[in-house]
Design an enzyme around this catalytic site. Structure first.
Site, PDB file in Angstrom:
ATOM      1  N   CYS A 119       0.899  -1.069   0.024  1.00 48.32           N
ATOM      2  CA  CYS A 119      -0.251   0.058   0.005  1.00 48.32           C
ATOM      3  C   CYS A 119       0.957   1.657   0.087  1.00 48.32           C
ATOM      4  O   CYS A 119       0.227   2.620  -0.186  1.00 48.32           O
ATOM      5  CB  CYS A 119      -0.312  -0.280   1.224  1.00 48.32           C
ATOM      6  SG  CYS A 119      -2.078  -1.160   0.901  1.00 48.32           S
ATOM      7  N   HIS A 263      -3.038   7.069   2.760  1.00 43.42           N
ATOM      8  CA  HIS A 263      -3.480   6.336   2.423  1.00 43.42           C
ATOM      9  C   HIS A 263      -5.030   5.785   2.758  1.00 43.42           C
ATOM     10  O   HIS A 263      -4.811   5.601   3.766  1.00 43.42           O
ATOM     11  CB  HIS A 263      -2.745   5.320   2.187  1.00 43.42           C
ATOM     12  CG  HIS A 263      -2.556   3.878   2.257  1.00 43.42           C
ATOM     13  ND1 HIS A 263      -3.549   3.466   1.133  1.00 43.42           N
ATOM     14  CD2 HIS A 263      -3.193   2.600   3.152  1.00 43.42           C
ATOM     15  CE1 HIS A 263      -3.808   2.668   1.226  1.00 43.42           C
ATOM     16  NE2 HIS A 263      -3.764   2.095   1.917  1.00 43.42           N
ATOM     17  N   ASN A 293     -10.332   0.396   0.280  1.00 45.03           N
ATOM     18  CA  ASN A 293      -8.687   0.820   0.471  1.00 45.03           C
ATOM     19  C   ASN A 293      -8.387  -0.184  -0.702  1.00 45.03           C
ATOM     20  O   ASN A 293      -8.444  -0.908  -0.777  1.00 45.03           O
ATOM     21  CB  ASN A 293      -7.444  -0.422   1.788  1.00 45.03           C
ATOM     22  CG  ASN A 293      -6.528   0.037   2.109  1.00 45.03           C
ATOM     23  OD1 ASN A 293      -5.983   0.508   0.502  1.00 45.03           O
ATOM     24  ND2 ASN A 293      -6.069   0.031   2.381  1.00 45.03           N
TER      25      ASN A 293
HETATM   26  O1  UT7 Z   1      -2.852  -0.576   3.720  1.00 49.15           O
HETATM   27  C1  UT7 Z   1      -3.090  -1.584   5.075  1.00 49.15           C
HETATM   28  C2  UT7 Z   1      -4.362  -2.636   4.936  1.00 49.15           C
HETATM   29  N1  UT7 Z   1      -4.727  -2.693   6.079  1.00 49.15           N
HETATM   30  C3  UT7 Z   1      -5.558  -1.942   7.249  1.00 49.15           C
HETATM   31  O2  UT7 Z   1      -5.407  -0.692   7.413  1.00 49.15           O
HETATM   32  C4  UT7 Z   1      -5.571  -2.283   8.198  1.00 49.15           C
HETATM   33  C5  UT7 Z   1      -5.908  -1.659   9.381  1.00 49.15           C
HETATM   34  N2  UT7 Z   1      -6.547  -2.428  10.824  1.00 49.15           N
HETATM   35  C6  UT7 Z   1      -7.854  -2.214  10.437  1.00 49.15           C
HETATM   36  O3  UT7 Z   1      -8.390  -0.947  10.298  1.00 49.15           O
HETATM   37  C7  UT7 Z   1      -9.010  -2.119  11.789  1.00 49.15           C
HETATM   38  O4  UT7 Z   1      -7.937  -2.886  12.570  1.00 49.15           O
HETATM   39  C8  UT7 Z   1      -9.883  -3.570  11.039  1.00 49.15           C
HETATM   40  C9  UT7 Z   1     -10.579  -2.586  10.738  1.00 49.15           C
HETATM   41  C10 UT7 Z   1      -9.366  -4.259  10.225  1.00 49.15           C
HETATM   42  C11 UT7 Z   1     -10.519  -4.376  12.183  1.00 49.15           C
HETATM   43  O5  UT7 Z   1     -10.671  -3.139  12.998  1.00 49.15           O
HETATM   44  P1  UT7 Z   1     -10.724  -3.055  14.975  1.00 49.15           P
HETATM   45  O6  UT7 Z   1     -11.585  -1.627  15.638  1.00 49.15           O
HETATM   46  O7  UT7 Z   1      -8.783  -3.012  15.543  1.00 49.15           O
HETATM   47  O8  UT7 Z   1     -11.737  -4.756  14.949  1.00 49.15           O
HETATM   48  P2  UT7 Z   1     -10.643  -5.597  15.888  1.00 49.15           P
HETATM   49  O9  UT7 Z   1      -9.651  -7.196  14.927  1.00 49.15           O
HETATM   50  O10 UT7 Z   1      -9.950  -5.292  16.857  1.00 49.15           O
HETATM   51  O11 UT7 Z   1     -11.588  -6.853  16.019  1.00 49.15           O
HETATM   52  C12 UT7 Z   1     -12.893  -6.489  17.349  1.00 49.15           C
HETATM   53  C13 UT7 Z   1     -14.257  -7.227  16.726  1.00 49.15           C
HETATM   54  C14 UT7 Z   1     -14.085  -8.789  17.119  1.00 49.15           C
HETATM   55  O12 UT7 Z   1     -14.607  -9.350  17.082  1.00 49.15           O
HETATM   56  P3  UT7 Z   1     -13.855  -9.794  18.530  1.00 49.15           P
HETATM   57  O13 UT7 Z   1     -13.364 -10.836  19.210  1.00 49.15           O
HETATM   58  O14 UT7 Z   1     -13.924  -8.942  20.154  1.00 49.15           O
HETATM   59  O15 UT7 Z   1     -15.574 -10.526  19.567  1.00 49.15           O
HETATM   60  C15 UT7 Z   1     -13.820  -9.418  15.469  1.00 49.15           C
HETATM   61  O16 UT7 Z   1     -14.101 -10.887  15.424  1.00 49.15           O
HETATM   62  O17 UT7 Z   1     -14.716  -7.123  15.719  1.00 49.15           O
HETATM   63  C16 UT7 Z   1     -14.845  -8.276  15.134  1.00 49.15           C
HETATM   64  N3  UT7 Z   1     -14.951  -8.481  13.745  1.00 49.15           N
HETATM   65  C17 UT7 Z   1     -15.870  -7.624  13.060  1.00 49.15           C
HETATM   66  N4  UT7 Z   1     -17.524  -7.505  13.378  1.00 49.15           N
HETATM   67  C18 UT7 Z   1     -18.100  -7.308  12.254  1.00 49.15           C
HETATM   68  C19 UT7 Z   1     -13.677  -8.017  13.013  1.00 49.15           C
HETATM   69  N5  UT7 Z   1     -14.437  -7.630  11.927  1.00 49.15           N
HETATM   70  C20 UT7 Z   1     -15.301  -7.584  11.392  1.00 49.15           C
HETATM   71  C21 UT7 Z   1     -16.871  -7.355  10.810  1.00 49.15           C
HETATM   72  N6  UT7 Z   1     -18.007  -7.483  10.923  1.00 49.15           N
HETATM   73  N7  UT7 Z   1     -16.469  -7.588   8.993  1.00 49.15           N
END
Ligand code: UT7
Length: 343
Positions: A119, A263, A293
């Site tokens: 990215c 980005h 993204n």
């Molecule tokens: O160019 C670089 C590429 N990558 C990125 O930019 C990604 C960077 N990271 C992020 O944007 C965030 O970490 C995410 C959007 C991927 C996730 O958000 P978060 O606030 O960090 O959530 P998390 O990974 O800590 O997950 C929190 C909860 C989890 O459930 P539990 O374990 O707390 O029960 C996940 O299973 O949210 C759950 N979860 C979802 N729920 C509904 C993860 N994805 C989803 C979803 N819908 N799509």
């Protein structure tokens, strides 16, 4: 009198984008994985993304963006000296996607190479273009960011499939020889990396370590694997630090910047960078709601939309910052010029 000639400066003189017409909304994603529009909007700021059709690939999209960038710069392919294609989703492992674009635009005298910085690819490619121009190894460079992320996303993994989209952007970077300030000049660039964090964002299969096999396909090893929170933290810290360093290298203050185009990964990441830098919200451009993204394509696509929406105008100073797998990241400061937008 000092007779020493100034080195050429590198200026962005052309810009083009291509976006597939097919739109995939959050609500549609919620029909095949356990998620919701509300969750995706709240955690990422993304509402919909574009998805390549069967005939659309990183080459076809990158080529369309390149053709528009050439028209925007009022150049023809044969005037290009170097084609750099930043992509994490190349047409093939080899030949490079850059070579295929080079042929298709008729850049018969040009060198061509792909650049792998995920990215952050667009910032990396921009820095190479600038270095070639400043060192007089090239006059006209075509820089492309093109991605077909939908083909490497695991559509059964809700934590990643909601994030990415397809598209391409391209710029022409040209040498400016006179002493007057060059409009469009890339005033400074900073590149950074931390390979110890590579495990947090990768596609394990398809390389020399894990060539494609029945087993690798069955285990879904050819799709993006991501540790979201680690990438999140790295992106906020990395883009803010690189932005600061790019300002310092250009002998500039934060107040000298009129707009930040980071980005387009996640609205919360962009907000984190903004707040770390202490930039007013009015100076931050964002269009990820529409495209998600798009990896190396996100910055040129955002620049294009910012110009189209009159948020970025001639004479303004725009800071761009990217972050991605590697980890690799960087930032650049650009004095925006008169870059015509080709629909
Ligand atoms: O160019 C670089 C590429 N990558 C990125 O930019 C990604 C960077 N990271 C992020 O944007 C965030 O970490 C995410 C959007 C991927 C996730 O958000 P978060 O606030 O960090 O959530 P998390 O990974 O800590 O997950 C929190 C909860 C989890 O459930 P539990 O374990 O707390 O029960 C996940 O299973 O949210 C759950 N979860 C979802 N729920 C509904 C993860 N994805 C989803 C979803 N819908 N799509």
């Amino acid at each position: 009198m000092n007779n020493q000639k100034r080195l050429p400066r590198a200026a962005i003189t052309g810009l083009g984008v291509y976006l597939p017409s097919k739109i995939l909304t959050n609500n549609e994603i919620a029909t095949f994985v356990d998620t919701s529009d509300a969750w995706i909007m709240q955690r990422t700021g993304i509402r919909e993304r574009r998805i390549a059709g069967p005939e659309e690939t990183s080459l076809t999209m990158g080529l369309e963006a390149s053709k528009k960038a050439l028209v925007s710069a009022n150049l023809t392919g044969d005037q290009i000296d170097l084609v750099i294609c930043a992509t994490a989703t190349p047409e093939y492992i080899f030949p490079s996607t850059a070579c295929l674009v080079q042929d298709a635009v008729g850049a018969t005298g040009a060198g061509a190479m792909d650049l792998s910085a995920a990215c952050a690819g667009f910032i990396y490619a921009l820095s190479v273009a600038r270095a070639y121009i400043v060192s007089k190894m090239a006059r006209n460079v075509l820089v492309i960011g093109t991605e077909t992320m939908s083909r490497v996303v695991d559509w059964t993994d809700r934590s990643t499939c909601i994030l990415f989209g397809d598209g391409a952007g391209a710029v022409v970077v040209q040498a400016a020889f006179d002493d007057a300030p060059a409009l469009g000049e890339i005033e400074s660039v900073v590149l950074k990396s931390d390979g110890s964090k590579g495990c947090h964002l990768l596609i394990p299969g398809g390389g020399s370590k894990m060539p494609a096999s029945e087993e690798s396909a069955r285990d879904r090893q050819h799709y993006i694997k991501m540790n979201g929170p680690e990438v999140f933290k790295g992106a906020v810290r990395g883009m803010a630090d690189a932005f600061h360093q790019a300002l310092k290298m250009g002998d500039l203050q934060l107040g000298d910047v009129d707009l930040m185009v980071a980005h387009q990964a996640n609205a919360r990441i962009i907000e984190g960078v903004r707040s770390r830098l202490d930039l007013p919200t009015s100076k931050v451009y964002q269009n990820l709601e529409r495209y998600g993204n798009t990896s190396s394509a996100s910055i040129p696509i955002a620049l294009y939309d910012a110009v189209r929406e009159n948020a970025l105008k001639e004479g303004m100073r725009v800071g761009v910052a990217g972050f991605g797998g590697g980890f690799a990241w960087g930032a650049a400061i650009i004095r925006w010029g008169n870059v015509p937008i080709i629909a």
